[in-house]
Scaffold this motif. Structure first.
Motif, mmCIF file in Angstrom:
data_model
loop_
_atom_site.group_PDB
_atom_site.id
_atom_site.type_symbol
_atom_site.label_atom_id
_atom_site.label_comp_id
_atom_site.label_asym_id
_atom_site.label_seq_id
_atom_site.Cartn_x
_atom_site.Cartn_y
_atom_site.Cartn_z
ATOM 1 N N VAL A 35 -0.542 55.000 -25.592
ATOM 2 C CA VAL A 35 -0.841 55.753 -26.288
ATOM 3 C C VAL A 35 -0.764 57.687 -26.418
ATOM 4 N N PRO A 36 -0.894 57.859 -25.870
ATOM 5 C CA PRO A 36 0.056 59.427 -25.244
ATOM 6 C C PRO A 36 2.211 59.543 -25.793
ATOM 7 N N LEU A 37 2.190 57.872 -25.395
ATOM 8 C CA LEU A 37 4.232 58.197 -25.182
ATOM 9 C C LEU A 37 3.669 58.134 -27.386
ATOM 10 N N LEU A 38 2.916 57.291 -28.612
ATOM 11 C CA LEU A 38 3.406 57.238 -29.307
ATOM 12 C C LEU A 38 2.963 58.291 -30.325
ATOM 13 N N LEU A 39 2.142 58.694 -29.343
ATOM 14 C CA LEU A 39 1.517 60.319 -30.428
ATOM 15 C C LEU A 39 2.306 61.372 -30.260
ATOM 16 N N SER A 40 2.934 61.410 -28.581
ATOM 17 C CA SER A 40 4.072 62.380 -28.445
ATOM 18 C C SER A 40 5.398 62.393 -29.505
ATOM 19 N N ALA A 41 5.935 60.514 -29.781
ATOM 20 C CA ALA A 41 7.397 60.066 -30.357
ATOM 21 C C ALA A 41 6.954 60.277 -31.586
ATOM 22 N N ILE A 42 5.601 60.128 -32.251
ATOM 23 C CA ILE A 42 5.296 60.737 -33.835
ATOM 24 C C ILE A 42 5.476 62.023 -33.729
ATOM 25 N N PHE A 43 5.052 63.244 -32.910
ATOM 26 C CA PHE A 43 4.475 64.721 -32.496
ATOM 27 C C PHE A 43 6.803 64.940 -33.648
ATOM 28 N N ILE A 44 7.290 64.811 -32.064
ATOM 29 C CA ILE A 44 8.450 64.525 -32.488
ATOM 30 C C ILE A 44 8.892 64.442 -32.980
ATOM 31 N N ALA A 45 8.975 63.272 -33.993
ATOM 32 C CA ALA A 45 9.035 63.219 -34.975
ATOM 33 C C ALA A 45 9.283 63.769 -36.328
ATOM 34 N N ASP A 46 7.604 64.328 -36.065
ATOM 35 C CA ASP A 46 7.168 65.446 -37.478
ATOM 36 C C ASP A 46 7.589 66.731 -37.290
ATOM 37 N N LEU A 47 7.586 66.788 -36.170
ATOM 38 C CA LEU A 47 8.645 68.216 -36.128
ATOM 39 C C LEU A 47 9.810 68.290 -36.961
ATOM 40 N N ARG A 73 -12.463 54.637 -23.465
ATOM 41 C CA ARG A 73 -11.554 55.697 -22.905
ATOM 42 C C ARG A 73 -10.737 55.889 -23.132
ATOM 43 N N ASP A 74 -10.001 54.875 -24.297
ATOM 44 C CA ASP A 74 -8.490 54.880 -25.181
ATOM 45 C C ASP A 74 -9.193 56.027 -26.268
ATOM 46 N N LYS A 75 -10.519 56.176 -26.576
ATOM 47 C CA LYS A 75 -10.383 56.681 -27.525
ATOM 48 C C LYS A 75 -10.407 58.421 -27.293
ATOM 49 N N ILE A 76 -10.739 58.692 -26.450
ATOM 50 C CA ILE A 76 -10.490 59.673 -25.262
ATOM 51 C C ILE A 76 -9.672 60.423 -25.363
ATOM 52 N N ALA A 78 -7.119 59.534 -26.558
ATOM 53 C CA ALA A 78 -6.509 59.287 -27.809
ATOM 54 C C ALA A 78 -6.516 61.273 -28.675
ATOM 55 N N ALA A 79 -7.485 61.458 -28.617
ATOM 56 C CA ALA A 79 -7.879 62.530 -28.816
ATOM 57 C C ALA A 79 -7.611 64.201 -27.883
ATOM 58 N N SER A 80 -7.786 63.808 -26.496
ATOM 59 C CA SER A 80 -7.284 64.196 -26.329
ATOM 60 C C SER A 80 -5.339 64.942 -25.980
ATOM 61 N N THR A 81 -4.575 64.434 -26.687
ATOM 62 C CA THR A 81 -3.256 63.720 -26.241
ATOM 63 C C THR A 81 -3.297 64.303 -27.594
ATOM 64 N N THR A 119 -14.353 61.448 -33.440
ATOM 65 C CA THR A 119 -14.419 60.918 -31.702
ATOM 66 C C THR A 119 -15.710 60.186 -31.338
ATOM 67 N N VAL A 120 -16.686 62.031 -31.672
ATOM 68 C CA VAL A 120 -18.052 61.675 -30.985
ATOM 69 C C VAL A 120 -18.162 60.842 -31.471
ATOM 70 N N LEU A 121 -17.938 61.367 -32.544
ATOM 71 C CA LEU A 121 -19.341 59.753 -34.069
ATOM 72 C C LEU A 121 -18.910 58.331 -33.930
ATOM 73 N N SER A 122 -17.153 57.804 -33.406
ATOM 74 C CA SER A 122 -17.127 56.866 -32.723
ATOM 75 C C SER A 122 -17.188 56.399 -31.704
ATOM 76 N N LEU A 123 -17.732 57.654 -30.461
ATOM 77 C CA LEU A 123 -18.444 56.907 -29.320
ATOM 78 C C LEU A 123 -20.194 56.315 -30.166
ATOM 79 N N ARG A 124 -20.981 57.362 -30.226
ATOM 80 C CA ARG A 124 -21.891 57.439 -30.707
ATOM 81 C C ARG A 124 -22.365 55.903 -31.287
#
Length: 160
Positions: A35-47, A73-76, A78-81, A119-124
């Motif tokens: 998840v963090p690697l995917l988000l980082s790759a998309i972020f770099i492409a987005d730059l 844990r995966d939701k958190i 993703a939100a933290s990354t 994130t909070v609503l999804s966890l609830r």
């Protein structure tokens, strides 16, 4: 002969199921890293995307991952990354003189609020589903116990 071929096909089917289960377990165990690697790759492409996008792709993907990932844990993660990448983007965007500072701060604050609210609503929601599932299980057990009592009771007690 047909029994032998049926047994061998069942064995082959079981081994395929075991291998698929093993692959899915390996994927789930490394999902926290994916998840963090995917988000980082998309972020770099987005730059490299042209400036002026009102909604950056990385943040949208972060929201989709928060909703779609099965484990809390995966939701958190993703939100933290997404939050860390957003803060990094905020400090990088201060160097751009095209827009006022308050606009960047307001835009990033809204995104942070939206990501963590989802994130909070999804966890609830997941917690509420688990509680409902437990309550349904208890109600079914009680109903089965009540049916057993009525089935073993004399006929006159059924009308009381």
């Amino acid at each position: 002969m047909s029994h032998l071929s049926q047994t061998s096909s069942n064995f082959g089917h079981r081994s395929v199921l075991k291998s698929e289960r093993a692959v899915s377990e390996v994927f789930l165990s490394f999902q926290w890293l994916f998840v963090p690697l995917l988000l980082s790759a998309i972020f770099i492409a987005d730059l490299w995307a042209p400036p002026g996008f009102a909604m950056q792709i990385c943040y949208v993907v972060g929201l989709v991952l928060v909703v779609a990932l099965p484990r809390p844990r995966d939701k958190i993660v993703a939100a933290s990354t997404t939050t860390a990448l957003m803060i990094f983007n905020y400090f990088m965007s201060l160097a751009l003189p095209q827009a006022p500072h308050w606009l960047y701060l307001f835009n990033h604050s809204l995104w942070l609020l939206m990501i963590w609210t989802v994130t909070v609503l999804s966890l609830r929601h997941r917690y509420a589903q688990e509680v409902m599932r437990d309550n349904e299980r208890v109600a079914n057990e009680r109903l089965a116990h009540l049916k057993t009592i009525y089935a073993s009771a004399p006929v006159g007690l059924c009308f009381v």
